[in-house]
Write an enzyme that holds these catalytic residues in place. Structure first.
Site, PDB file in Angstrom:
ATOM      1  N   GLY A  21       0.813  -1.210   0.000  1.00 43.46           N
ATOM      2  CA  GLY A  21       0.000   0.000   0.000  1.00 43.46           C
ATOM      3  C   GLY A  21       0.840   1.250   0.000  1.00 43.46           C
ATOM      4  O   GLY A  21       0.517   2.241   0.667  1.00 43.46           O
ATOM      5  N   ASN A  23       1.447   3.500  -2.307  1.00 42.16           N
ATOM      6  CA  ASN A  23       1.159   4.562  -3.264  1.00 42.16           C
ATOM      7  C   ASN A  23       0.417   5.749  -2.663  1.00 42.16           C
ATOM      8  O   ASN A  23       0.228   6.764  -3.332  1.00 42.16           O
ATOM      9  CB  ASN A  23       0.350   4.013  -4.454  1.00 42.16           C
ATOM     10  CG  ASN A  23      -0.965   3.420  -4.019  1.00 42.16           C
ATOM     11  OD1 ASN A  23      -0.977   2.343  -3.425  1.00 42.16           O
ATOM     12  ND2 ASN A  23      -2.071   4.089  -4.286  1.00 42.16           N
ATOM     13  N   SER A  24      -0.015   5.649  -1.394  1.00 47.23           N
ATOM     14  CA  SER A  24      -0.732   6.765  -0.798  1.00 47.23           C
ATOM     15  C   SER A  24      -0.628   6.707   0.722  1.00 47.23           C
ATOM     16  O   SER A  24      -0.202   5.707   1.307  1.00 47.23           O
ATOM     17  CB  SER A  24      -2.216   6.748  -1.214  1.00 47.23           C
ATOM     18  OG  SER A  24      -2.858   5.603  -0.685  1.00 47.23           O
ATOM     19  N   GLY A  25      -1.019   7.807   1.358  1.00 44.13           N
ATOM     20  CA  GLY A  25      -1.128   7.858   2.802  1.00 44.13           C
ATOM     21  C   GLY A  25       0.153   7.556   3.552  1.00 44.13           C
ATOM     22  O   GLY A  25       1.251   7.935   3.137  1.00 44.13           O
ATOM     23  N   GLY A  27       1.640   4.774   3.901  1.00 39.85           N
ATOM     24  CA  GLY A  27       2.537   3.914   3.123  1.00 39.85           C
ATOM     25  C   GLY A  27       3.430   4.701   2.196  1.00 39.85           C
ATOM     26  O   GLY A  27       4.615   4.391   2.049  1.00 39.85           O
ATOM     27  N   TYR A 169     -14.128  -3.303  10.808  1.00 37.34           N
ATOM     28  CA  TYR A 169     -12.781  -2.746  10.605  1.00 37.34           C
ATOM     29  C   TYR A 169     -11.961  -2.883  11.882  1.00 37.34           C
ATOM     30  O   TYR A 169     -10.800  -3.302  11.851  1.00 37.34           O
ATOM     31  CB  TYR A 169     -12.864  -1.282  10.194  1.00 37.34           C
ATOM     32  CG  TYR A 169     -11.503  -0.619  10.107  1.00 37.34           C
ATOM     33  CD1 TYR A 169     -10.658  -0.870   9.026  1.00 37.34           C
ATOM     34  CD2 TYR A 169     -11.054   0.236  11.114  1.00 37.34           C
ATOM     35  CE1 TYR A 169      -9.399  -0.276   8.946  1.00 37.34           C
ATOM     36  CE2 TYR A 169      -9.808   0.822  11.049  1.00 37.34           C
ATOM     37  CZ  TYR A 169      -8.978   0.568   9.965  1.00 37.34           C
ATOM     38  OH  TYR A 169      -7.732   1.140   9.900  1.00 37.34           O
TER      39      TYR A 169
END
Length: 299
Positions: A21, A23-25, A27, A169
């Site tokens: 992950g 590619n964003s945030g 990460g 979640y």
């Protein structure tokens, strides 16, 4: 850990890091800082186009590989390709995660999407890559403060009888936390030189923040603005994970998070775990269930 920032990261030259992950945030920040400090970083992403864009933003020594954690076939294909090209890995950051805002959805293998991605995809990936981890390597699992109020129902792990997105979640993040701690116990019992550690980002402003309450209409838009004000910048939210991944003093089984306002924001500190997360009986039971569901067995 007082005063720990990205500038505290020691040189990573010669090290190979895998970040899911990426590619964003959180990460993306994690991958960026690892590359900035000299690591060769594998961006393990579901969307190759987004991964390539992230690679251009990061610069440095990075490569992009496709990984869909919601598909065990994809996990196996990724692990096979990665180990063929990189037979020795120094760091595995199990960062990727999915948050559902609406109705129940499933993975390609029929698992509830959140626990299937956040736990089972990473459980399988870690098991398939474990033999490539060098002495001194680390596995970092990204937890959440939501794990503290969650409970695992082993009679309904896939939330088939009672699905509500937010509690599901939290259960997926509790399961991720239990996995990281049970992995630590098993590595330690086996005398392995690899360690398993955990981190959580508190309340962090990511690409999901503006969309978190979209489904509620106008009240949701108000909550979104409140959420933007209450959350910390993603660069700060990534610090606990980066500390867990790189600080020389880190030991197996440790858990890092923000220090202030009930661990929602602030400097990096040793975070608190829920009693259920630390229960070895829960860890053994979840491990057995994860092996059966994924078909991946290790340690």
């Amino acid at each position: 850990m007082s005063g720990w920032t990205a500038e505290s990261i020691p040189g990573q030259h010669g090290r190979i890091a895998v970040v899911t992950g990426a590619n964003s945030g959180v990460g993306l920040v994690t991958a960026t800082e690892l590359a900035r400090h000299g690591a060769h970083v594998v961006l393990a992403v579901r969307n190759l186009r987004a991964g390539e864009e992230a690679a251009r933003r990061i610069g440095g020594d990075v490569e992009v590989r496709e990984l869909d954690l919601a598909s065990l076939a994809s996990v196996r294909a990724f692990a096979q390709g990665l180990t063929a090209d990189h037979p020795a890995i120094d760091l595995l950051v199990n960062n990727a995660g999915v948050v559902l805002l609406g109705e129940r959805r499933t993975t390609a293998d029929g698992f509830e999407l959140q626990i299937g991605t956040n736990l089972l995809g990473h459980f399988a990936l870690t098991g398939l890559l474990l033999g490539t981890l060098r002495p001194g390597a680390r596995v970092v699992n990204l937890s959440s403060i939501t794990h503290k109020t969650a409970h695992l129902d082993f009679d309904d792990l896939m939330s088939e009888r009672d699905f509500r997105a937010s509690p599901a979640y939290g259960r997926s993040k509790l399961a991720t936390t239990v996995f990281g701690l049970e992995l630590h116990r098993r590595l330690e019992a086996a005398g392995s030189p690899v360690i398993s550690v955990l981190a959580h980002p508190g309340l962090t402003r990511t690409n999901l923040t503006p969309r978190a309450w979209e489904h509620l209409g106008r009240p949701g838009r108000v909550l979104s603005w409140i959420g933007l004000l209450a959350t910390q910048p993603v660069e700060q939210g990534a610090r606990p994970q980066l500390c867990a991944a790189t600080d020389p003093g880190v030991q197996g089984g440790q858990f890092f998070g923000p220090a202030r306002l009930w661990e929602t924001r602030g400097r990096v500190t040793h975070a608190r775990l829920s009693p259920e997360a630390t229960d070895p009986a829960v860890g053994q039971r979840l491990w057995a269930a994860s092996e059966e569901l994924t078909g991946v067995r290790y340690l």
